[in-house]
Motif scaffolding. Structure first.
Motif, PDB file in Angstrom:
ATOM      1  N   UNK A  53       1.186  26.692  31.268  1.00 34.17           N
ATOM      2  CA  UNK A  53       0.652  27.012  32.816  1.00 34.17           C
ATOM      3  C   UNK A  53       1.136  25.344  33.091  1.00 34.17           C
ATOM      4  N   UNK A  54       0.914  25.507  34.592  1.00 33.19           N
ATOM      5  CA  UNK A  54       0.406  24.312  35.263  1.00 33.19           C
ATOM      6  C   UNK A  54      -0.150  23.010  34.674  1.00 33.19           C
ATOM      7  N   UNK A 101      -5.341  19.236  32.109  1.00 34.40           N
ATOM      8  CA  UNK A 101      -4.549  19.507  31.459  1.00 34.40           C
ATOM      9  C   UNK A 101      -3.192  20.865  31.523  1.00 34.40           C
ATOM     10  N   UNK A 102      -2.587  20.639  30.546  1.00 41.02           N
ATOM     11  CA  UNK A 102      -1.816  22.126  30.231  1.00 41.02           C
ATOM     12  C   UNK A 102      -1.573  22.541  28.621  1.00 41.02           C
ATOM     13  N   UNK A 103      -1.874  24.089  28.640  1.00 42.94           N
ATOM     14  CA  UNK A 103      -1.208  25.121  27.331  1.00 42.94           C
ATOM     15  C   UNK A 103      -0.404  25.892  27.772  1.00 42.94           C
ATOM     16  N   UNK A 104       0.834  25.756  26.016  1.00 40.30           N
ATOM     17  CA  UNK A 104       1.398  27.027  26.253  1.00 40.30           C
ATOM     18  C   UNK A 104       1.925  27.479  24.996  1.00 40.30           C
ATOM     19  N   UNK A 105       3.454  28.384  24.802  1.00 41.73           N
ATOM     20  CA  UNK A 105       4.226  27.978  23.916  1.00 41.73           C
ATOM     21  C   UNK A 105       4.932  27.008  23.267  1.00 41.73           C
ATOM     22  N   UNK A 106       5.420  27.139  22.038  1.00 44.38           N
ATOM     23  CA  UNK A 106       6.333  26.188  22.139  1.00 44.38           C
ATOM     24  C   UNK A 106       7.455  26.498  22.532  1.00 44.38           C
ATOM     25  N   UNK A 132       7.463  20.153  33.927  1.00 46.65           N
ATOM     26  CA  UNK A 132       8.520  19.617  34.182  1.00 46.65           C
ATOM     27  C   UNK A 132       9.673  20.146  33.187  1.00 46.65           C
ATOM     28  N   UNK A 133      10.736  20.677  33.252  1.00 44.44           N
ATOM     29  CA  UNK A 133      11.485  20.959  32.392  1.00 44.44           C
ATOM     30  C   UNK A 133      11.783  19.742  31.173  1.00 44.44           C
ATOM     31  N   UNK A 134      12.208  18.923  31.713  1.00 46.07           N
ATOM     32  CA  UNK A 134      12.823  17.167  31.277  1.00 46.07           C
ATOM     33  C   UNK A 134      11.065  16.929  30.504  1.00 46.07           C
TER      34      UNK A 134
END
Lengths: 140, 140
Positions: A53-54, A101-106, A132-134
């Motif tokens: 998530x953002x 904050x953000x959280x998500x999958x590896x 961001x992807x980077x």
């Protein structure tokens, strides 16, 4: 890393439907199953590999914030200005109100957590920029 | 029915220690692992076959009560004056404040649930009489 089959087998609560309502605040595909909408509000959230998530903030005049109970796969949690924290099944995350904050999958793994809304006075969520992807791409 | 090995393998959160602090309010052996003591208080509770807590009431001036998220094995929940409800992994129980109730394992099965304390104003728990063997013994 965990496959979809592995997290599905490990999950006690069903994965639910595609999380269309919040998709504009996510990169990648997530799934949401609200397992409680009264007393304490709890959602079962599943992220495909690479999904997160953002950056966002849970605001509240009193109490509030969120807790994550990690139940399957592996993921990440990061607070603004801190290093990302790797998450595994059995981990518990306390997210205070007011903290960005953000959280998500590896990147290479499915991930599931229960998201517990801490009851708040005047609670609201402010959604911010995507991770961001980077930055995300540096994670293992 | 589930054996100790089966519920242990299915549990994401560790079983924890023997629940000595509350043993006077239980029939049989239970185990308690507090997985959160801030924001929302959550305990992982495991019951040996035949183990159940006494009738009890969560009192509160506002909000309060408890939620059970069933995660392994099989058990029961009963409110005073109602039929017992069989519980399986994935079941969610909403226990309102002020309602006399008990919960525990099925007679032949281990059972594990997360117990979520609903934040309360002036919350307290009143413990009452044990569930008698002649009533509990009718359950499958």
């Amino acid at each position: 890393m965990s496959t979809k089959q592995e997290v599905t087998e490990q999950m006690v609560f069903p994965m639910g439907e595609k999380n269309d309502a919040f998709s504009k605040y996510f990169v990648g595909q997530s799934y949401l199953n609200m397992i409680s909408t009264e007393q304490v509000v709890i959602g079962n959230v599943t992220f495909e590999p690479g999904c997160r998530n953002n950056w966002h903030i849970h605001h509240a005049d009193q109490n509030g914030g969120q807790m994550l109970l990690c139940t399957a796969g592996s993921g990440y949690y990061q607070e603004w200005g801190k290093e990302p924290r790797k998450l595994q099944p059995g981990d518990v995350v306390h997210i205070p109100a007011g903290v960005k904050h953000w959280h998500g999958a590896a990147p290479d793994s499915w991930f599931t957590h229960l998201a517990i809304e801490v009851p708040a006075e005047n609670g609201s969520t402010k959604w911010c920029e995507a991770v961001p992807d980077e930055e995300y791409g540096k994670l293992k």
